[in-house]
Design a protein around this motif. Structure first.
Motif, PDB file in Angstrom:
ATOM      1  N   ARG A  26      -8.455  -0.024   3.729  1.00  0.00           N
ATOM      2  CA  ARG A  26      -7.210  -0.725   4.039  1.00  0.00           C
ATOM      3  C   ARG A  26      -6.645  -1.394   2.789  1.00  0.00           C
ATOM      4  O   ARG A  26      -5.440  -1.331   2.514  1.00  0.00           O
ATOM      5  CB  ARG A  26      -7.451  -1.757   5.134  1.00  0.00           C
ATOM      6  CG  ARG A  26      -6.173  -2.345   5.663  1.00  0.00           C
ATOM      7  CD  ARG A  26      -6.377  -3.295   6.826  1.00  0.00           C
ATOM      8  NE  ARG A  26      -7.533  -2.939   7.635  1.00  0.00           N
ATOM      9  CZ  ARG A  26      -8.380  -3.815   8.162  1.00  0.00           C
ATOM     10  NH1 ARG A  26      -8.189  -5.098   7.992  1.00  0.00           N
ATOM     11  NH2 ARG A  26      -9.405  -3.423   8.882  1.00  0.00           N
ATOM     12  N   GLU A  29      -5.127   1.261   0.575  1.00  0.00           N
ATOM     13  CA  GLU A  29      -3.841   1.727   1.102  1.00  0.00           C
ATOM     14  C   GLU A  29      -2.725   0.737   0.797  1.00  0.00           C
ATOM     15  O   GLU A  29      -1.625   1.126   0.432  1.00  0.00           O
ATOM     16  CB  GLU A  29      -3.932   1.957   2.610  1.00  0.00           C
ATOM     17  CG  GLU A  29      -4.396   3.326   2.999  1.00  0.00           C
ATOM     18  CD  GLU A  29      -3.522   4.430   2.440  1.00  0.00           C
ATOM     19  OE1 GLU A  29      -2.283   4.348   2.556  1.00  0.00           O
ATOM     20  OE2 GLU A  29      -4.088   5.369   1.873  1.00  0.00           O
ATOM     21  N   ILE A  30      -3.005  -0.541   0.963  1.00  0.00           N
ATOM     22  CA  ILE A  30      -1.998  -1.561   0.661  1.00  0.00           C
ATOM     23  C   ILE A  30      -1.643  -1.509  -0.817  1.00  0.00           C
ATOM     24  O   ILE A  30      -0.473  -1.597  -1.197  1.00  0.00           O
ATOM     25  CB  ILE A  30      -2.501  -2.955   1.073  1.00  0.00           C
ATOM     26  CG1 ILE A  30      -2.575  -3.054   2.596  1.00  0.00           C
ATOM     27  CG2 ILE A  30      -1.598  -4.056   0.506  1.00  0.00           C
ATOM     28  CD1 ILE A  30      -3.276  -4.289   3.101  1.00  0.00           C
ATOM     29  N   ALA A  33       0.559   1.486  -1.436  1.00  0.00           N
ATOM     30  CA  ALA A  33       1.912   1.259  -0.915  1.00  0.00           C
ATOM     31  C   ALA A  33       2.692   0.338  -1.846  1.00  0.00           C
ATOM     32  O   ALA A  33       3.879   0.568  -2.106  1.00  0.00           O
ATOM     33  CB  ALA A  33       1.839   0.662   0.485  1.00  0.00           C
ATOM     34  N   ARG A  34       2.047  -0.691  -2.358  1.00  0.00           N
ATOM     35  CA  ARG A  34       2.735  -1.597  -3.287  1.00  0.00           C
ATOM     36  C   ARG A  34       3.089  -0.885  -4.577  1.00  0.00           C
ATOM     37  O   ARG A  34       4.165  -1.103  -5.142  1.00  0.00           O
ATOM     38  CB  ARG A  34       1.869  -2.815  -3.578  1.00  0.00           C
ATOM     39  CG  ARG A  34       1.820  -3.792  -2.448  1.00  0.00           C
ATOM     40  CD  ARG A  34       1.026  -5.001  -2.804  1.00  0.00           C
ATOM     41  NE  ARG A  34       0.969  -5.936  -1.686  1.00  0.00           N
ATOM     42  CZ  ARG A  34       0.241  -7.016  -1.665  1.00  0.00           C
ATOM     43  NH1 ARG A  34      -0.513  -7.327  -2.705  1.00  0.00           N
ATOM     44  NH2 ARG A  34       0.243  -7.806  -0.615  1.00  0.00           N
TER      45      ARG A  34
END
Length: 94
Positions: A26, A29-30, A33-34
């Motif tokens: 997780r 993934e964050i 995405a950033r």
């Protein structure tokens, strides 16, 4: 022989590894995405003080400074932030 305490301990270890693995994925993934949002946003991040994506405002970035060669030691330095190289004739002796 497997006792109840060993089975519970094994279940706790497996659960901790499972939830740890999910948490790591997780977080990655964050981060991805950033990174993608920063690439699309031109490197400006609204959370870090930059303007929002569609604001039309221009946020000046840090200006580049030309490097100059020190006549004493030959190292290239930025004149505004240069410090002395330690030699007696250094022009950047502050």
């Amino acid at each position: 022989m497997m006792s109840l305490s060993k089975i519970l301990l094994l279940a706790l270890v497996i659960g901790a590894v499972w939830f740890g693995w999910r948490w790591i994925n997780r977080v990655q993934e964050i981060g991805r995405a950033r990174s993608a949002a920063r690439r699309q946003d031109g490197g400006r991040d609204a959370a870090a003080g930059g303007p929002p994506r569609n604001s039309g405002a221009y946020a000046p970035t840090l200006e580049a400074e030309d490097m100059e060669k020190c006549p004493e030691c030959g190292a290239y330095v930025a004149p505004r932030s240069a410090v002395s190289c330690g030699r007696p004739a250094c022009p950047y002796g502050r």
